[in-house]
Scaffold this active site. Structure first.
Site, short mmCIF file in Angstrom:
data_model
loop_
_atom_site.label_atom_id
_atom_site.label_comp_id
_atom_site.label_asym_id
_atom_site.label_seq_id
_atom_site.Cartn_x
_atom_site.Cartn_y
_atom_site.Cartn_z
N GLU A 1 17.31 -66.62 13.78
CA GLU A 1 17.34 -67.27 15.10
C GLU A 1 18.43 -68.32 15.00
OE1 GLU A 1 17.48 -69.85 17.58
OE2 GLU A 1 15.60 -70.68 16.85
N CYS B 1 18.40 -75.75 20.37
CA CYS B 1 19.25 -74.55 20.24
C CYS B 1 19.43 -73.82 21.57
CB CYS B 1 18.68 -73.60 19.18
SG CYS B 1 17.02 -73.01 19.52
N GLY C 1 18.42 -71.56 12.23
CA GLY C 1 19.47 -72.51 11.86
C GLY C 1 20.84 -72.07 12.32
N SER C 2 21.84 -72.46 11.57
CA SER C 2 23.23 -72.23 11.97
C SER C 2 23.71 -70.84 11.55
CB SER C 2 24.13 -73.28 11.33
OG SER C 2 24.21 -73.07 9.93
N GLU D 1 29.08 -75.18 18.69
CA GLU D 1 27.86 -75.59 19.39
C GLU D 1 27.74 -77.11 19.31
OE1 GLU D 1 23.03 -74.73 19.42
OE2 GLU D 1 24.25 -74.12 17.70
N ASN E 1 15.63 -79.68 13.96
CA ASN E 1 15.62 -80.23 15.31
C ASN E 1 14.25 -80.13 15.99
OD1 ASN E 1 16.18 -77.41 15.31
ND2 ASN E 1 16.83 -77.52 17.44
#
Length: 396
Positions: free
Chosen positions: A203, A237, A181-182, A327, A108
């Site tokens: 993160e 995020c 990331g996720s 999310e 992203n």
């Protein structure tokens, strides 16, 4: 990885002058390749060069300047007090680099989320293997070109690829892994790192709540939330994930949100140059499934061929709705109204801890209550996302 370990063990990266020279070299390369960097992000997202500079490239320049200015101070031997039992000795802490690091970036914000940790790794005297996301193909390609054609692989190396390449990297022994990331992939990273007792920074995203109290200046709140939520097409995020709006101001605030969306993106957002597109068809389909058209009060239209989803406001949402189960990571803005602040705080606390939290209001007692009761990674009062730009605050 082997040649990076050999280079690190030669102590070449420990020199402050070496670190600063490499950072300055990287800054020069960025400036020389700015046009190609902007072009790549536009091909991946249709993100404008203005937004790309503001959200990523400008922050990277600031990070480089900040590290060049301060890394000698950060790396200095630090004196500490000596206790009576050890007198007349001297006591001190010696900061030292970890060694060979692996940095896995996200799609992203493919530049700042890869180069930010890389700049930190260089500043601390490490080598780095960089793995950009395969989802943003064009930015991955320009990142590899800039690094691999200008730095020795024994110091910096970009490895492109997908799951197979990442899996093979995780089988190797590193001295530090930084992943953005996720949560699902974060678990995979952590398990792999445990085999080598490798320290990891994760993160990860989450549903970041935004409180709108009746004491807030509504027009300013609407302006800042619309900018923060729909920046990069909502694929941020630390974007406001959903709004918790005090019921007495909800109707008025919704009208202000609509007006602000029209002001920024025009009544036909599909023509807006300020609205980035969704990264791929899989994420597009995931987002469409989260839209309950019966609850849409603004936007809601989309175009698969263009990977376009309009800025969409969804009202009368409950914590049980589909859009509240994950999310969002897209241009959908759910609104949950509340009358009792204690109830709203309780709902947030019953869900996973958010990466970010925002409070819009001027009632200090309520603001303090929210901050003290809810655990979150970082955030802001009467603003959103901007805490990320302050290098004096920790992130990740």
């Amino acid at each position: 990885i082997e040649i990076q370990r050999e280079f690190f063990n030669s102590n070449a990266t420990k020199s402050f002058d070496f670190r600063i020279s490499q950072l300055k070299k990287f800054k020069t390369l960025l400036k020389e390749n700015e046009e190609a960097i902007h072009s790549a992000i536009y091909k991946d997202f249709k993100r404008s060069s203005t937004e790309n500079y503001t959200a990523e490239i400008g922050l990277i320049y600031h990070e480089i300047n900040n590290c060049c200015k301060n890394l000698k101070k950060w790396g200095k031997r630090q004196k500490v007090k000596t206790n009576l039992l050890n007198m007349p000795a001297k006591s001190y802490i010696i900061p030292e680099p970890l060694g060979v690091t692996l940095i896995i970036g996200a799609w992203n914000y493919p530049y700042i989320l890869l180069f930010g940790p890389m700049i930190a790794a260089i500043s601390a005297g490490n080598t780095a293997v960089l793995k950009p996301s395969e989802l943003s193909l064009n930015t991955s390609s320009i990142i590899a070109k800039i690094i691999n054609e200008n730095f020795e692989p024994r110091f910096l190396k970009v490895i492109e690829g997908g799951i197979a390449e990442t899996t093979e990297l995780l089988n190797q022994k590193f001295d530090k892994i930084f992943f953005t990331g996720s949560p699902a992939v974060g678990k995979v990273i952590l398990k792999a790192a445990a085999e080598h007792l490798c320290p990891v920074t994760l993160e990860l995203g989450g549903k970041s709540p935004t409180f709108i109290l009746k004491s807030t200046k509504l027009k300013i709140a609407a302006k800042r939330i619309v900018w923060a939520k729909f920046l990069n097409g909502g694929q941020t995020c630390v974007a406001p994930d959903y709004l918790l709006v005090e019921n007495s101001i909800k109707s008025q605030f919704i009208e202000m949100l609509k007006n602000e969306i029209k002001r920024i993106h025009s009544p036909e957002p599909i023509k807006s140059e300020a609205l980035a597109r969704i990264i791929n068809a899989r994420h597009f389909e995931r987002l469409i499934k989260l839209i309950d058209q019966k609850k849409v009060i603004y936007g809601g239209d989309y175009n698969l061929q263009d990977l376009y989803i309009a800025p969409t406001i969804i009202d009368n949402v409950s914590f049980e709705d589909n859009v509240m189960q994950e999310e969002i990571f897209g241009p959908l803005l759910p609104i949950i109204e509340f009358e009792d602040l204690n109830w709203a705080i309780k709902q947030v606390k019953e869900n996973p801890k958010p990466l970010a939290l925002y409070i819009f209001g001027n009632n200090r007692k309520q603001i303090n209550q929210i901050q003290e009761e809810i655990s979150f990674g970082g955030g802001a009062i009467n603003d959103a996302i901007m805490h990320f730009t302050n290098t004096n605050l920790p992130f990740g």
